[in-house]
Design an enzyme around this catalytic site. Structure first.
Site, PDB file in Angstrom:
ATOM      1  N   LYS A 114       1.034  -1.202   0.140  1.00 58.38           N
ATOM      2  CA  LYS A 114      -0.110  -0.149  -0.016  1.00 58.38           C
ATOM      3  C   LYS A 114       0.957   1.272  -0.125  1.00 58.38           C
ATOM      4  O   LYS A 114       1.900   1.123   0.364  1.00 58.38           O
ATOM      5  CB  LYS A 114      -1.016   0.007   1.337  1.00 58.38           C
ATOM      6  CG  LYS A 114      -1.891  -1.373   1.299  1.00 58.38           C
ATOM      7  CD  LYS A 114      -2.830  -1.405   0.130  1.00 58.38           C
ATOM      8  CE  LYS A 114      -3.478  -2.546  -0.136  1.00 58.38           C
ATOM      9  NZ  LYS A 114      -4.390  -3.117   0.547  1.00 58.38           N
TER      10      LYS A 114
HETATM   11  C1  LIG Z   1      -5.402  -4.096   0.964  1.00 56.41           C
HETATM   12  C2  LIG Z   1      -7.052  -3.818   0.853  1.00 56.41           C
HETATM   13  C3  LIG Z   1      -7.967  -4.389   1.869  1.00 56.41           C
HETATM   14  C4  LIG Z   1      -7.286  -5.255   3.189  1.00 56.41           C
HETATM   15  O1  LIG Z   1      -6.434  -4.590   3.877  1.00 56.41           O
HETATM   16  P1  LIG Z   1      -5.483  -5.771   4.902  1.00 56.41           P
HETATM   17  O2  LIG Z   1      -4.505  -4.856   5.336  1.00 56.41           O
HETATM   18  O3  LIG Z   1      -4.736  -6.528   3.649  1.00 56.41           O
HETATM   19  O4  LIG Z   1      -6.104  -6.730   5.684  1.00 56.41           O
HETATM   20  C5  LIG Z   1      -9.256  -4.096   1.811  1.00 56.41           C
HETATM   21  N1  LIG Z   1      -9.768  -3.530   0.925  1.00 56.41           N
HETATM   22  C6  LIG Z   1      -9.056  -3.307  -0.321  1.00 56.41           C
HETATM   23  C7  LIG Z   1      -9.569  -2.355  -1.552  1.00 56.41           C
HETATM   24  C8  LIG Z   1      -7.605  -3.447  -0.286  1.00 56.41           C
HETATM   25  O5  LIG Z   1      -6.758  -2.954  -1.276  1.00 56.41           O
END
Ligand SMILES: *Cc1c(COP(=O)(O)O)cnc(C)c1O
Length: 370
Positions: free
Chosen positions: A184
């Site tokens: 991210k």
């Molecule tokens: C990465 C992501 C999540 C989940 O986040 P995690 O930290 O991996 O649990 C939820 N929604 C979207 C759109 C994502 O890209």
């Protein structure tokens, strides 16, 4: 391989991690240690929300948020099918039922008209997803929420730094969820955050994060262990201070790539509507008028040239085996979702990508399209 995304860890993160490890205070039993509170304060300030509550992941943030708004068994949660599966999991774990809406073919974000089609007397929440780093069209969704009395939970996992009509993603709905997974815009390895302007939600979220406790061994509600460790929070604090620099690099890379790809008629390039600011989590293009076979062949070709192309998402949630059997409730065929799933692929624009990489990506793509 040029990766689709990669963590950018500097000396400051390493020094802070050492400091935490040497302190011996790796977590705080209330869930709110020194670095967690520092990170929460800085995060709320950045996003422009009153409160921020750190969580162990973005998925935990979504689950805790749906619990905090009081979702009950059988309540419906409207969300796009064209997204990561976490929102649907969160709805089900909170006792609800995911109801899938279609997307806008230009932005790939949920289409407010399709959301309206999916509303019923059981609708309790809607989760617009700011996909690929672009904010969903929030005003029509907020209007529907007022009319039909449901809550809006932004899934801003991919959109830290994005804006909608001058407001940052995470400050628009009733609650918003972020992820700090390794790909991210900023990362803590694993981690998440909930932002809200609602004091009651913030308090409930703090309780849910820590076994529903107000006082130790006296749970007042159903909770979980969704605490963020101090090491993660220290990394997050440092990452957040670098975010403006990261976002600037992503924007510059997206602009360069957009220029280099602009002559390729077979490609549909990402849009940035005038009232929104993209956070350029990934640069997603569409192979127009094509099918899944042609797209997959192109993706394989690019990967063989060591370009880390990703397909987000090759299977929409309502078509996944588990969900197809149990939860594929949708009053209409999700036409744009099904088309996008067969045509899109994403290219890297993260801060470590060089102009040389972008030239190589553009030239290789142009060659492959011939
Ligand atoms: C990465 C992501 C999540 C989940 O986040 P995690 O930290 O991996 O649990 C939820 N929604 C979207 C759109 C994502 O890209």
């Amino acid at each position: 391989m040029i990766p689709i995304n990669q963590p950018i860890i500097g000396e400051e993160e390493i020094e802070l991690v050492k400091k935490v490890l040497k302190s011996g205070l790796l977590t705080e039993k209330s869930g709110c240690g020194y670095y967690v509170s520092q990170f929460e304060d800085a995060f709320a300030k950045y996003v422009g929300s009153k409160y921020a509550v750190a969580m162990s992941s973005g998925t935990a943030a979504l689950h805790a948020s749906l619990m905090a708004v009081g979702l009950r068994a059988g309540d419906e949660v409207v969300m796009p099918s064209f997204t990561f599966v976490a929102a649907a999991e969160a709805a089900i774990f909170a006792g609800g039922i995911p109801i899938f809406a279609d997307i806008d073919p230009d932005t790939y974000c949920v289409n407010p008209e399709s959301v309206e089609d999916q509303i019923s007397s059981k609708t309790k929440a809607i989760i617009p997803v700011h996909l690929y780093g672009l904010s969903a069209d929030m005003n029509p969704i907020l209007k529907l929420a007022r009319e039909h009395d449901f809550v809006v939970i932004e899934d801003a996992a991919q959109a830290l730094g994005a804006e909608y009509k001058g407001k940052r993603a995470g400050s628009i709905g009733d609650i918003a969820c972020f992820s700090f997974y390794a790909t991210k815009n900023i990362t803590t390895g694993e981690g998440g955050m909930v932002t809200t302007n609602n004091a009651e939600y913030a308090e409930i979220l703090q309780e849910i994060r820590n076994h529903g406790e107000q006082k130790e061994y006296s749970s007042v509600r159903l909770g979980h262990n969704y605490r963020m460790p101090e090491v993660a929070a220290a990394i997050g604090l440092s990452q957040l201070s670098n975010l403006p620099r990261f976002l600037e690099a992503r924007r510059k890379n997206a602009e360069i790539l957009g220029e280099r790809l602009s002559g390729l008629e077979k490609l549909g390039l990402p849009v940035e509507p005038y009232d929104r600011k993209h956070s350029w989590y990934v640069y997603t293009v569409r192979l127009k008028k094509s099918n899944v076979g042609k797209r997959n062949k192109l993706v394989a070709k690019l990967r063989s040239k060591r370009i880390g192309v990703a397909v987000y998402y090759p299977v929409p949630i309502h078509m996944m085996p588990y969900y197809k059997e149990r939860y594929a409730y949708s009053k209409k065929v999700l036409k744009e979702t099904m088309t996008a799933t067969r045509q899109v692929f994403s290219l890297p624009v993260h801060p470590k990508i060089t102009e040389g990489d972008l030239d190589f990506i553009a030239t290789t793509l142009a060659e492959a399209l011939k």
